[in-house]
Each structure stands twice: as structure tokens, then as C-alpha cells.
Scaffold this motif. Structure first.
Motif, PDB file in Angstrom:
ATOM      1  N   TYR A 304      40.338  39.605  44.642  1.00 63.26           N
ATOM      2  CA  TYR A 304      40.710  39.710  43.231  1.00 63.26           C
ATOM      3  C   TYR A 304      41.259  38.374  42.721  1.00 63.26           C
ATOM      4  O   TYR A 304      41.040  37.995  41.577  1.00 63.26           O
ATOM      5  N   PHE A 305      41.977  37.676  43.599  1.00 66.89           N
ATOM      6  CA  PHE A 305      42.457  36.335  43.254  1.00 66.89           C
ATOM      7  C   PHE A 305      41.277  35.428  42.899  1.00 66.89           C
ATOM      8  O   PHE A 305      41.275  34.747  41.873  1.00 66.89           O
ATOM      9  N   ILE A 306      40.254  35.433  43.746  1.00 65.95           N
ATOM     10  CA  ILE A 306      39.068  34.605  43.514  1.00 65.95           C
ATOM     11  C   ILE A 306      38.348  35.023  42.237  1.00 65.95           C
ATOM     12  O   ILE A 306      37.958  34.190  41.420  1.00 65.95           O
ATOM     13  N   ASP A 307      38.191  36.341  42.053  1.00 66.99           N
ATOM     14  CA  ASP A 307      37.455  36.836  40.884  1.00 66.99           C
ATOM     15  C   ASP A 307      38.145  36.461  39.571  1.00 66.99           C
ATOM     16  O   ASP A 307      37.496  36.021  38.618  1.00 66.99           O
ATOM     17  N   PHE A 308      39.458  36.643  39.494  1.00 68.93           N
ATOM     18  CA  PHE A 308      40.171  36.322  38.254  1.00 68.93           C
ATOM     19  C   PHE A 308      40.201  34.815  38.006  1.00 68.93           C
ATOM     20  O   PHE A 308      40.118  34.365  36.860  1.00 68.93           O
ATOM     21  N   MET A 309      40.294  34.019  39.082  1.00 65.37           N
ATOM     22  CA  MET A 309      40.356  32.565  38.953  1.00 65.37           C
ATOM     23  C   MET A 309      39.024  31.967  38.530  1.00 65.37           C
ATOM     24  O   MET A 309      38.987  30.908  37.889  1.00 65.37           O
ATOM     25  N   THR A 310      37.926  32.615  38.869  1.00 62.32           N
ATOM     26  CA  THR A 310      36.595  32.082  38.552  1.00 62.32           C
ATOM     27  C   THR A 310      35.908  32.885  37.451  1.00 62.32           C
ATOM     28  O   THR A 310      35.818  32.440  36.312  1.00 62.32           O
TER      29      THR A 310
END
Length: 381
Positions: A304-310
Motif C-alpha cells: 500500500y505504501f508503494i501504491d499510494f507513493m506511485t
């Protein structure tokens, strides 16, 4: 979904795990095992993605050494270099753990960076710990004097069969079923760049448990070893969530560092107050999941960290901005790099005090240290 970049997850943890560089390993070990204070530095040179930096970290991990890293392309002046590594190079550690200094991309210095090159040369002659430089082109004129005072260690492109073996090993550990042809294609087109091959494999396998030759089509739109600037451009300019996710696959930065690059440049890219607000909302959610993953050790939350950041940042705008943007280096990373040596020294000082005062490091830092600094701001002895 993936927790971390596989280039980080599967980086070698010992010299034996460094693949395809047997001669380089022998020369490196011969140099470092005979190294004495104020001795010659080592200059590791060769193409990107062939294990230069990885070997240094593998040796350090195997021998319980701290790696203090500086990218020569980011710190060019004598003052910057002195602040980041100068004192650490000339001072012995308070504890028995040793150090190794890694100065990446030394060929990134230009003819105008005479102050930086001179300071590095001076530090080399005073160093109490080994210094390792890396470069793609060791014959760059601007580093001639540095090169003359180094042991040169050449890294060649990694053989096809070694790359294929690594890719098969990763698939086995990740539980990914694969068509042998897709791994052969990745290994062949990597052209000796193991890091690019691993990044390509992760990009293809993203969100899948089985891959085949038909999945290689997604590689055609990406450049290998993509600089962080190219990845930022994709994240900020695209309206495709998947393209934004894939954009960071080939960046030679850890995920938290990419986070700060995105944070620094939102205001440079977006003009609409609404777009800016939405983008920072997405980044805030990314930060929340990152902290939750760390504190709870529930690393499945990293997806989720990766998804929101990208993807979150990419979809936060109404439409792409067509203007050219010169992306900035994150100010928070500059600060952390400049103060790294000082913060490390303070941590060691706090550990000593905690033992003498028979209390936790946290208590020393929050209750005692402020008063000690007031009483003796310039002298911690």
C-alpha cells in the motif's frame, strides 16, 4: 504484490554470493587484507549493475564493518565532502566495529570540481580506514590524480548463465512459476547487467504468481537502469496506475529515498492547489502505511505504501502537466547526509553515557543531554 525491490532483497550478503566477478573479488580481497592506514584506496570500475557497490556491502556485512557512503555526483565541493566524511575518516570509532568508506560515481566529478577532488585526495592521505571508489569510466581526466593513488579493480559484464541462475533462484524463492524462455530472454537482453535483469523480472512478475514469454511486452517501454529523474517524470506525467508502479522498478534507490524525491517535487510539478493537496494526501497515506509496516513488522502493508507513493500520486491530478520540470534533490536527504557523521558520533556518545548513568539511551537523549549541552556546548569530553 512485493514488499521491497528484489535488487535490495537479494543483494549478496557475503563475498561468496557475489556472482560473475571472480578476478575482481581476488584483487579486492588482496588489496583490503593488506591495507594499512593512509594506504592506497581501491577504484572499482566497470558498467552499471555488475556488482561494484554490492561487493563492498557484502564484504562489510561479512566482516561486521560500517559502510559510510557518499555519492561524488551529489557532493562536489571541498566543504561538503569534509562535512560528510572528513572527520569520520580520520577518527577511530569509540567501539571496536570498523569502517569502510564508499565514494560512488567518482567519475561524476567534473573539471570544475577541483575543490572536491583535492579534498578527496587530502583525505585519502590521512585516512585511518579503507576507501573504495566506484566509477563507470576510470579514465575521466578530472579524477586523474585520484586514480594514480588507487589500486584499479576492473568489473566485467556478468555472464549470461550467471544471470539466468540468479533469476531462477529468485523465482524459486518467490514461488513464481515461469516459462524458461522468459528468463532466458531477460538474461540475454540484460547485456551483463544483473541489476537490470532482476528489476525486469520483478516488473514482469508484479502482481503475478506465474509468468510467460508473452509478459515481456511491458519491458519495451522502459529504459534500463532508469535514473530517478526518469521515474519521477513517469509518475508525475502518467495517468496510468500500472505505469507509475513500474516506474520505480529500475531505480537504484531504496523505497524510502524515492518517497523523499516524490515529496520534494510535487510542488514543482503540480500547479493546481487541488492537485497539490490530493498528491500530498496520497503521500500522507503512503507514509502512514510505511510507519505501520515498520512498527507492526507487518510488511505486507508495504504494497500500500508503494501504491499510494506511485499510483496514488499519478492519479491525484486532473490531467498531466506538459511543462518541463527540473526535479530537485530532496532537501531532507541533503541534511541527513551532511549530518550523518555528527549523528553517528552523538549516538556513540549517548551509548557511553547510558552505561555510566545506568539508564536507557532514550532517557539520556531526552532528559540528560539537553542539560549537558547547555553546560558544555562545545566539549563533550
Amino acid at each position: 504484490m512485493f514488499k521491497v525491490l528484489w535488487t535490495e532483497k537479494y543483494k549478496p550478503k557475503s563475498m561468496a554470493e557475489v556472482v560473475g566477478q571472480e578476478e575482481a573479488k581476488k584483487t579486492f580481497l588482496k588489496w583490503i587484507n593488506s591495507w594499512k592506514p593512509k594506504g592506497k584506496a581501491a577504484l572499482l570500475f566497470g558498467p552499471t549493475g555488475v556488482g561494484k557497490t554490492a561487493m563492498v556491502y557484502a564484504y562489510a556485512k561479512e566482516n561486521n564493518l560500517d559502510v559510510i557512503e557518499l555519492n561524488a555526483s551529489d557532493y562536489r565541493t571541498a566543504q561538503q565532502i569534509k562535512e560528510v566524511i572528513g572527520n569520520s575518516l580520520k577518527q577511530k570509532s569509540l567501539f571496536s566495529k570498523g569502517k569502510i568508506f564508499l565514494i560512488d560515481e567518482i567519475d561524476g566529478l567534473t573539471a570544475e570540481d577541483k575543490g572536491g577532488a583535492s579534498e578527496i585526495l587530502k583525505l585519502m592521505n590521512e585516512a585511518l580506514y579503507p576507501i573504495v571508489f566506484t566509477a563507470n569510466d576510470p579514465w575521466e581526466k578530472s579524477i586523474a590524480t585520484i586514480r594514480e593513488n588507487c589500486v584499479l579493480i576492473e568489473f566485467g559484464r556478468i555472464p549470461y548463465w550467471d544471470i539466468l541462475k540468479v533469476l531462477k533462484n529468485i523465482c524459486e524463492k518467490e514461488g513464481i512459476k515461469h516459462d524458461d524462455e522468459v528468463l532466458k530472454y531477460i538474461a540475454k537482453t540484460a547485456n551483463g547487467d544483473l541489476r537490470a535483469a532482476i528489476n525486469d523480472l520483478q516488473a514482469i512478475a508484479y502482481g503475478r504468481k506465474e509468468i510467460s514469454i508473452k509478459d515481456i511486452s511491458s519491458l519495451g517501454v522502459r529504459e534500463r537502469d532508469s535514473p530517478v529523474f526518469d521515474s519521477l517524470k513517469i509518475i508525475f506525467k502518467t495517468t496510468s496506475a500500472n505505469a507509475a508502479r513500474i516506474a520505480i522498478a529500475n531505480v537504484d534507490k531504496d523505497l524510502e529515498e524515492i518517497f523523499w524525491w516524490v515529496e520534494q517535487n510535487i510542488i514543482n510539478e503540480y500547479e493546481s492547489k487541488e492537485d497539490i493537496a490530493k498528491a500530498f494526501d496520497m503521500l500522507s497515506l503512503a507514509d502512514l502505511y510505511l510507519n505501520k509496516a515498520k512498527t507492526s513488522r507487518s510488511y505486507k502493508l508495504m504494497k500500500y505504501f508503494i501504491d499510494f507513493m506511485t499510483a496514488g500520486i499519478a492519479l491525484s491530478k486532473k490531467q498531466p502537466y506538459k511543462k518541463f520540470v527540473k526535479y530537485e534533490y530532496p532537501s531532507v536527504l541533503k541534511y541527513l547526509s551532511v549530518t550523518k557523521a555528527a549523528r553517528k558520533e552523538e549516538k556513540e556518545y549517548i551509548l557511553i553515557l547510558s552505561k555510566k548513568l545506568h539508564c536507557s539511551s532514550r532517557k539520556v537523549k531526552t532528559q540528560y543531554l539537553p542539560f549537558l549541552n547547555l553546560l558544555s556546548p562545545d566539549d563533550k569530553g
